[in-house]
Design an enzyme around this catalytic site. Structure first.
Site, PDB file in Angstrom:
ATOM      1  N   MET A 325       0.819  -1.207   0.000  1.00 17.26           N
ATOM      2  CA  MET A 325       0.000   0.000   0.000  1.00 17.26           C
ATOM      3  C   MET A 325       0.859   1.265   0.000  1.00 17.26           C
ATOM      4  O   MET A 325       0.598   2.195  -0.753  1.00 17.26           O
ATOM      5  CB  MET A 325      -0.945   0.001   1.212  1.00 17.26           C
ATOM      6  CG  MET A 325      -1.922  -1.144   1.219  1.00 17.26           C
ATOM      7  SD  MET A 325      -2.886  -1.300  -0.307  1.00 17.26           S
ATOM      8  CE  MET A 325      -4.045   0.048  -0.118  1.00 17.26           C
ATOM      9  N   ASP A 344      10.509   3.859   5.498  1.00 17.19           N
ATOM     10  CA  ASP A 344      10.325   2.498   6.008  1.00 17.19           C
ATOM     11  C   ASP A 344      11.428   2.258   7.037  1.00 17.19           C
ATOM     12  O   ASP A 344      12.343   3.075   7.195  1.00 17.19           O
ATOM     13  CB  ASP A 344      10.401   1.470   4.867  1.00 17.19           C
ATOM     14  CG  ASP A 344       9.623   0.198   5.192  1.00 17.19           C
ATOM     15  OD1 ASP A 344       8.570  -0.039   4.547  1.00 17.19           O
ATOM     16  OD2 ASP A 344      10.063  -0.576   6.086  1.00 17.19           O
ATOM     17  N   VAL A 401       1.885   1.282   7.688  1.00 18.26           N
ATOM     18  CA  VAL A 401       2.726   0.192   8.214  1.00 18.26           C
ATOM     19  C   VAL A 401       1.824  -1.004   8.513  1.00 18.26           C
ATOM     20  O   VAL A 401       0.621  -0.967   8.254  1.00 18.26           O
ATOM     21  CB  VAL A 401       3.536   0.626   9.464  1.00 18.26           C
ATOM     22  CG1 VAL A 401       4.350   1.878   9.171  1.00 18.26           C
ATOM     23  CG2 VAL A 401       2.634   0.852  10.663  1.00 18.26           C
ATOM     24  N   GLU A 403      -0.611  -3.921   9.829  1.00 12.79           N
ATOM     25  CA  GLU A 403      -1.923  -3.777  10.471  1.00 12.79           C
ATOM     26  C   GLU A 403      -1.886  -4.354  11.889  1.00 12.79           C
ATOM     27  O   GLU A 403      -2.342  -5.464  12.142  1.00 12.79           O
ATOM     28  CB  GLU A 403      -2.978  -4.481   9.605  1.00 12.79           C
ATOM     29  CG  GLU A 403      -4.408  -4.314  10.064  1.00 12.79           C
ATOM     30  CD  GLU A 403      -5.009  -2.956   9.737  1.00 12.79           C
ATOM     31  OE1 GLU A 403      -4.292  -2.059   9.264  1.00 12.79           O
ATOM     32  OE2 GLU A 403      -6.209  -2.787   9.975  1.00 12.79           O
ATOM     33  N   LYS A 408       1.014   0.479  15.110  1.00 11.59           N
ATOM     34  CA  LYS A 408       0.488   1.703  14.515  1.00 11.59           C
ATOM     35  C   LYS A 408       0.456   2.840  15.536  1.00 11.59           C
ATOM     36  O   LYS A 408       0.884   3.960  15.234  1.00 11.59           O
ATOM     37  CB  LYS A 408      -0.915   1.460  13.946  1.00 11.59           C
ATOM     38  CG  LYS A 408      -0.889   0.811  12.551  1.00 11.59           C
ATOM     39  CD  LYS A 408      -2.201   1.014  11.837  1.00 11.59           C
ATOM     40  CE  LYS A 408      -2.368   0.130  10.606  1.00 11.59           C
ATOM     41  NZ  LYS A 408      -1.545   0.501   9.456  1.00 11.59           N
ATOM     42  N   SER A 430      -7.096  -0.724   7.572  1.00 18.69           N
ATOM     43  CA  SER A 430      -8.347  -1.186   6.978  1.00 18.69           C
ATOM     44  C   SER A 430      -9.350  -1.621   8.032  1.00 18.69           C
ATOM     45  O   SER A 430     -10.514  -1.804   7.719  1.00 18.69           O
ATOM     46  CB  SER A 430      -8.103  -2.306   5.972  1.00 18.69           C
ATOM     47  OG  SER A 430      -6.956  -3.041   6.287  1.00 18.69           O
ATOM     48  N   HIS A 451      -8.307   5.624   3.789  1.00 18.89           N
ATOM     49  CA  HIS A 451      -8.303   4.206   3.432  1.00 18.89           C
ATOM     50  C   HIS A 451      -8.292   4.019   1.918  1.00 18.89           C
ATOM     51  O   HIS A 451      -9.285   4.280   1.234  1.00 18.89           O
ATOM     52  CB  HIS A 451      -9.540   3.530   4.053  1.00 18.89           C
ATOM     53  CG  HIS A 451      -9.578   2.062   3.853  1.00 18.89           C
ATOM     54  ND1 HIS A 451     -10.741   1.355   3.739  1.00 18.89           N
ATOM     55  CD2 HIS A 451      -8.580   1.148   3.729  1.00 18.89           C
ATOM     56  CE1 HIS A 451     -10.467   0.068   3.564  1.00 18.89           C
ATOM     57  NE2 HIS A 451      -9.169  -0.071   3.545  1.00 18.89           N
ATOM     58  N   ASN A 454      -6.635  -1.702  -2.762  1.00 21.08           N
ATOM     59  CA  ASN A 454      -5.528  -2.365  -3.448  1.00 21.08           C
ATOM     60  C   ASN A 454      -5.965  -2.896  -4.816  1.00 21.08           C
ATOM     61  O   ASN A 454      -6.986  -3.573  -4.871  1.00 21.08           O
ATOM     62  CB  ASN A 454      -5.059  -3.532  -2.546  1.00 21.08           C
ATOM     63  CG  ASN A 454      -3.810  -4.199  -3.055  1.00 21.08           C
ATOM     64  OD1 ASN A 454      -3.092  -3.673  -3.889  1.00 21.08           O
ATOM     65  ND2 ASN A 454      -3.550  -5.397  -2.559  1.00 21.08           N
ATOM     66  N   GLU A 463     -11.620   6.079   1.135  1.00 20.00           N
ATOM     67  CA  GLU A 463     -12.533   6.388   2.239  1.00 20.00           C
ATOM     68  C   GLU A 463     -11.792   7.320   3.181  1.00 20.00           C
ATOM     69  O   GLU A 463     -10.712   6.968   3.670  1.00 20.00           O
ATOM     70  CB  GLU A 463     -12.867   5.109   3.021  1.00 20.00           C
ATOM     71  CG  GLU A 463     -14.038   4.322   2.500  1.00 20.00           C
ATOM     72  CD  GLU A 463     -14.316   3.099   3.373  1.00 20.00           C
ATOM     73  OE1 GLU A 463     -15.384   3.058   3.983  1.00 20.00           O
ATOM     74  OE2 GLU A 463     -13.473   2.196   3.444  1.00 20.00           O
ATOM     75  N   ASN A 501     -15.680  -2.117   3.998  1.00 23.84           N
ATOM     76  CA  ASN A 501     -15.430  -3.446   4.560  1.00 23.84           C
ATOM     77  C   ASN A 501     -16.569  -3.902   5.462  1.00 23.84           C
ATOM     78  O   ASN A 501     -16.864  -5.088   5.556  1.00 23.84           O
ATOM     79  CB  ASN A 501     -14.104  -3.482   5.311  1.00 23.84           C
ATOM     80  CG  ASN A 501     -12.929  -3.620   4.351  1.00 23.84           C
ATOM     81  OD1 ASN A 501     -13.095  -4.105   3.237  1.00 23.84           O
ATOM     82  ND2 ASN A 501     -11.758  -3.188   4.780  1.00 23.84           N
TER      83      ASN A 501
END
Ligand SMILES: NC(=O)c1ccc[n+]([C@@H]2O[C@H](COP(=O)([O-])OP(=O)(O)OC[C@H]3O[C@@H](n4cnc5c(N)ncnc54)[C@H](O)[C@@H]3O)[C@@H](O)[C@H]2O)c1
Length: 715
Positions: A325, A344, A401, A403, A408, A430, A451, A454, A463, A501
């Site tokens: 992502m 990263d 990063v 999930e 996070k 997500s 959001h 993919n 979103e 989702n």
């Protein structure tokens, strides 16, 4: 002044010519609304009553020439009878023919977009000059109709049946050089030479150097094709276009049939054929839904623009995490011109992220959408980094990063100390609640969800999630950045799964339930694909990743235990236990092999049936309709709940989010439009008939009340 209306005016020019200028008052673009067409009739009558006019120039005082008919009128007008619609179009044909038949040469100066009815308008004149930047086309088939104001008649006579079919069936917007090459226009010039060139052409025609009468004869006569040529062109095109459009989108093929039927006829007869096909298509559900989709899209865009106006654009962005992502976000930002830092913790990850961006840019170069130089420039907008060194002047950061709520939260708090006080921080989580992620932050008002889906470069939806403490500025800046990236942002409120989702997982719940009652997953995939989904649920789960799906499902179950929690082991658990993660490790419901282009190709895996077998509780006979109902009802009901809970503000936004986010079949218009089409009462009855399947099929009190009162989601 020969005529002055609200949408157009006609003036006498000093050289004996008249100029009809489209300039719709109070609007930024010219549209041919019912009122504008009435004025056009009056204007043409006024022109005809003048004795001494030598020529007519059509022009626009707006940036666009005419963007088309007024689509906001379509639902109302198309509600009339088919006969009424035929008659209505015949009236416009008569009006447009009267322009084509004026007793002097005519020319259009196409300064900007000339689409739909606007394109059909310019086809009536003898000559067309086009600005280099303008575009022309007939996008009607994208709305489920066919060009109805002469496009199917004049365009093939002007540029040949094969080219006209390409334009009309594809609904393309065509650039000036392409239009010139095909003969749709007579000259392409820089904008500042447009008017002068158009008037020159009139002068040439008036001097007898250009045979304007011969030009109109071509447009009025039958199409110049012998039987064998006609057969080749039309039959080949119908096959090809039908294959491309698919069974759910009949308009492109119907347009070809209308062109073909009218090909041997004179203008008026061919127009009659066109009017009849137009009316037939305007009455279809597909047209109704596609027009609705267009209107919903307008609403979504309007809302985004209103947010955009409240904030300054993001000049410098950042993304944390260079994975699937994060890499996608960096590529998309850079490709649309916003510089972005990509951070990263692993050098390898950075290299992988850059490699992916490189690959995507190279494809653009291959497809000639970008030059090598532009690619170099775009790539240089991505700054890979392992440190927070240059974060002080970053306007907006997207955290992408892993999930994991702990990771996070820590990363977000660390980031907050590195950026400016007013910098906006967003998370691409997500599943994790935005409100809970904000708890660790000193400035939760500057934080919200962003959001992406993919693959980022392909999926249009973003979103934007409002947490309890997110400020409107944070929302506005995030919406604006999504727009900068060429995406469609839709603002929703925080809840497990957000909107998309949250709605998708009950659909998967329906799928798992089906398998437990003996449905064949391949059959379910086929039925749902035939229904219009780009991929069936088993295939979609494989693409999402069965581990990701299981995890998200657990979050949903925790958030909505009354509907989504299951205490027993499900097929999703079994697949994970067996290490079947889907496309990512080449084995899920299907197996995946590389095709010749190196892309994953799904193949049937018989062993999946053995794995599923112990989970089958009973074997029911299930028709295609049963399958559709059992898949769609939970999805639709959850959408209803999201609307009732205020997660999403309007039916339009809910439906667009599903179309842009998970590929809900566009011709069905979205979940709420789907309920409306069935009728709320019939939908409630259908859901009630499935109530024994569990709470995913439970109707809300409000929906029941809507059914009783005969209400709908869309007026
Ligand atoms: N993959 C999807 O389909 C998808 C879709 C929507 C949202 N998301 C969400 O996007 C996020 C990222 O998912 P992904 O699939 O790209 O994961 P990924 O595993 O591909 O990438 C995560 C990256 O984050 C890096 N990382 C870990 N800790 C870090 C830190 N402290 N600082 C900077 N980088 C760090 C990792 O090295 C890795 O490169 C997740 O929250 C996920 O839920 C994923």
């Amino acid at each position: 002044m020969i005529y002055q209306g609200k949408a157009l005016k006609v003036q006498a020019l000093s050289d004996g010519n008249a100029e009809l200028t489209f300039d719709l008052q109070g609007e930024s673009v010219n549209k041919l609304s019912t009122a504008a067409i009435l004025e056009l009739g009056e204007a043409v009558a006024a022109i005809q009553s003048q004795k001494d006019i030598k020529g007519l120039l059509l022009s626009s005082a707006k940036e666009a020439f005419i963007v088309g008919a007024d689509i906001t009128e379509f639902h109302g007008v198309f509600g009339e009878t088919e006969d009424y619609l035929v008659e209505m179009n015949q009236k416009v044909h008569a009006l447009f023919n009267s322009i084509e038949d004026l007793p002097f040469p005519t020319v259009t100066a196409i300064n900007g977009l000339a689409l739909g009815g606007g394109c059909e308008m310019v086809l009536t004149t003898d000559f067309r000059v086009m600005s280099e930047k303008a575009k022309i086309g007939l996008p009607e088939t994208k709305l489920g109709i066919i060009p109805g104001w002469g496009g199917c008649v004049r365009l093939p006579r002007l540029i040949g049946a094969d080219n006209a079919i390409e334009w009309i069936a594809g609904g393309t917007e065509n650039k000036a050089d392409a239009a010139l090459k095909m003969g749709a226009v007579d000259a392409v010039v820089p904008q500042d030479k447009l008017r002068e060139t158009a008037l020159d052409i009139l002068a040439e025609a008036q001097a007898g150097n250009l045979d304007w009468q011969a030009r109109r004869e071509v447009k009025k006569a039958p199409l110049q094709l012998n039987q064998i040529e006609a057969m080749m062109v039309f039959e080949t095109a119908k096959g090809f276009v039908a294959g491309k459009a698919g069974p759910h989108y009949p308009a492109p093929v119907e347009a070809i049939k209308a062109i073909q039927k009218g090909a041997t006829a004179q203008r008026e007869k061919a127009q009659e054929v066109e009017a009849k096909t137009f009316a037939k298509m305007a009455k279809t559900d597909v047209c109704f839904n596609l027009v609705g989709l267009f209107l919903n899209d307008q609403l979504v865009k309007k809302k985004a623009s209103a947010y955009e106006k409240q904030v300054n654009p993001t000049k410098k962005a950042a993304v944390l995490g260079a994975g699937i992502m994060g890499g996608g976000v960096a590529y998309q930002s850079a490709s649309k011109g916003t510089p972005i830092m990509m951070k990263d913790i692993a050098e390898d990850a950075l290299l992988l992220g850059l490699k992916e961006a490189n690959k995507l840019f190279s494809k653009q170069v291959e497809r000639k959408k970008m030059t090598a130089e532009q690619m170099g420039e775009a790539l240089s907008r991505i700054r890979p980094t392992l440190s927070y060194g240059d974060f002080a002047d970053v306007d907006l950061t997207v955290e992408a990063v892993v999930e994991n709520p702990k990771v996070k939260s820590a990363v977000l708090a660390e980031l907050e100390d590195q950026v400016a006080e007013d910098a906006i921080i967003t998370s691409n989580t997500s599943t994790i609640s935005i409100t809970s992620l904000a708890k660790n932050l000193k400035r939760p008002e500057n934080f919200c969800g962003m959001h992406f889906f993919n693959p980022v470069h392909r999926m249009p939806l973003v979103e934007v999630i409002r947490g309890e403490k997110s400020s409107e500025t944070a929302i506005a800046a995030t919406v604006a950045y999504a727009k900068q990236m060429g995406k469609t942002p839709i603002v929703v409120n925080d809840c497990p799964g957000f909107l998309v989702n949250r709605v998708l997982f009950p659909y998967f719940g329906g799928f798992i339930g089906l398998l437990e009652q003996g449905a064949d997953f391949q059959k379910v995939d086929k039925v749902m694909e035939k229904f219009g989904w780009p991929m069936g649920p088993a295939y979609l789960l494989d693409v999402v990743g069965l581990d990701t799906a299981l995890h998200a499902n657990e979050v949903m179950a925790e958030g909505f235990p009354e509907r989504m929690k299951r205490d027993d082991k499900t097929i999703l658990n079994v697949m994970n236990e067996q290490g079947r993660l889907g496309q990512k490790n080449d084995t899920g419901f299907y197996r995946y092999e590389e095709d010749r282009k190196g892309k994953p190709k799904k193949v049937v895996d018989e062993s999946t049936y053995d794995l599923i077998k112990p989970q089958i509780k009973e074997t029911r006979e299930l028709s295609d309709d049963d399958i559709i109902a059992r898949m769609m009802v939970p999805l639709c009901l959850e959408t209803v709940r999201c609307l009732e809970d205020g997660i999403v503000e309007t039916p339009a936004e809910a439906d667009m989010a599903l179309i842009y986010g998970i590929g809900f079949p566009p011709f069905r218009g979205g979940a709420l439009r789907y309920i409306d089409a069935m009728g709320v009462k019939a939908f409630v009855e259908l859901a009630d008939s499935l109530a024994e399947l569990g709470p995913l099929y439970g109707v809300t009190d409000k929906l029941r009340a809507m059914a009783d009162k005969g209400e709908r989601f869309y007026a």
